[in-house]
Design a protein around this motif. Structure first.
Motif, PDB file in Angstrom:
ATOM      1  N   THR A  29      56.925  10.270  13.729  1.00  0.00           N
ATOM      2  CA  THR A  29      57.316   8.880  13.981  1.00  0.00           C
ATOM      3  C   THR A  29      56.312   8.204  14.902  1.00  0.00           C
ATOM      4  O   THR A  29      55.894   7.066  14.668  1.00  0.00           O
ATOM      5  N   TYR A  30      55.900   8.894  15.942  1.00  0.00           N
ATOM      6  CA  TYR A  30      54.913   8.358  16.869  1.00  0.00           C
ATOM      7  C   TYR A  30      53.581   8.095  16.162  1.00  0.00           C
ATOM      8  O   TYR A  30      52.973   7.030  16.327  1.00  0.00           O
ATOM      9  N   LEU A  31      53.135   9.047  15.351  1.00  0.00           N
ATOM     10  CA  LEU A  31      51.868   8.893  14.647  1.00  0.00           C
ATOM     11  C   LEU A  31      51.926   7.734  13.658  1.00  0.00           C
ATOM     12  O   LEU A  31      50.952   6.978  13.509  1.00  0.00           O
ATOM     13  N   LYS A  32      53.052   7.561  12.991  1.00  0.00           N
ATOM     14  CA  LYS A  32      53.215   6.441  12.061  1.00  0.00           C
ATOM     15  C   LYS A  32      53.170   5.116  12.819  1.00  0.00           C
ATOM     16  O   LYS A  32      52.551   4.152  12.354  1.00  0.00           O
ATOM     17  N   GLU A  37      47.467   0.169  14.562  1.00  0.00           N
ATOM     18  CA  GLU A  37      46.046   0.070  14.227  1.00  0.00           C
ATOM     19  C   GLU A  37      45.835  -0.866  13.034  1.00  0.00           C
ATOM     20  O   GLU A  37      44.894  -1.668  13.030  1.00  0.00           O
ATOM     21  N   ALA A  38      46.695  -0.785  12.040  1.00  0.00           N
ATOM     22  CA  ALA A  38      46.593  -1.674  10.880  1.00  0.00           C
ATOM     23  C   ALA A  38      46.817  -3.127  11.295  1.00  0.00           C
ATOM     24  O   ALA A  38      46.113  -4.037  10.831  1.00  0.00           O
ATOM     25  N   TYR A  63      44.254  -6.259  10.972  1.00  0.00           N
ATOM     26  CA  TYR A  63      44.654  -7.506  10.324  1.00  0.00           C
ATOM     27  C   TYR A  63      44.368  -8.699  11.234  1.00  0.00           C
ATOM     28  O   TYR A  63      43.790  -9.695  10.815  1.00  0.00           O
ATOM     29  N   GLU A  64      44.774  -8.576  12.511  1.00  0.00           N
ATOM     30  CA  GLU A  64      44.550  -9.667  13.464  1.00  0.00           C
ATOM     31  C   GLU A  64      43.063  -9.938  13.648  1.00  0.00           C
ATOM     32  O   GLU A  64      42.641 -11.098  13.701  1.00  0.00           O
ATOM     33  N   ALA A  65      42.266  -8.895  13.746  1.00  0.00           N
ATOM     34  CA  ALA A  65      40.819  -9.075  13.913  1.00  0.00           C
ATOM     35  C   ALA A  65      40.237  -9.784  12.694  1.00  0.00           C
ATOM     36  O   ALA A  65      39.410 -10.688  12.828  1.00  0.00           O
TER      37      ALA A  65
END
Length: 82
Positions: free
Chosen positions: A38-41, A47-48, A52-54
């Motif tokens: 769950t933490y890794l997801k 990160e995604a 997207y924001e960048a």
């Protein structure tokens, strides 16, 4: 394949994990595996979102694109048999 490992936890964290494990009738391995997955997801999602924001900041919407999208949406909605 599974790998056996040992970790150190604060006592309170361990106690809460044990309570949750007993309540959900899971093995300790299953509880910790689910927690780590769950933490890794969540990290993957953050990160995604950052990518997207960048990308959005690098290539923001053009006002003309926004206007065209709004007009197209209004045309589709107007055809609904409310």
């Amino acid at each position: 394949m599974t790998i056996k490992t040992a970790v150190s936890l604060p006592a309170l964290t361990y106690q809460k994990a044990e309570q949750a494990r007993r309540k959900t009738k899971q093995s300790r391995s299953a509880l910790y595996t689910r927690a780590i997955e769950t933490y890794l997801k969540a990290l993957e999602i953050r990160e995604a979102e950052a990518r997207y924001e960048a990308g959005y900041h690098k290539h923001p919407e053009d006002p003309a694109e926004y206007h065209a999208l709004t007009q197209a949406s209004l045309e589709v909605i107007a055809q609904e048999p409310w």
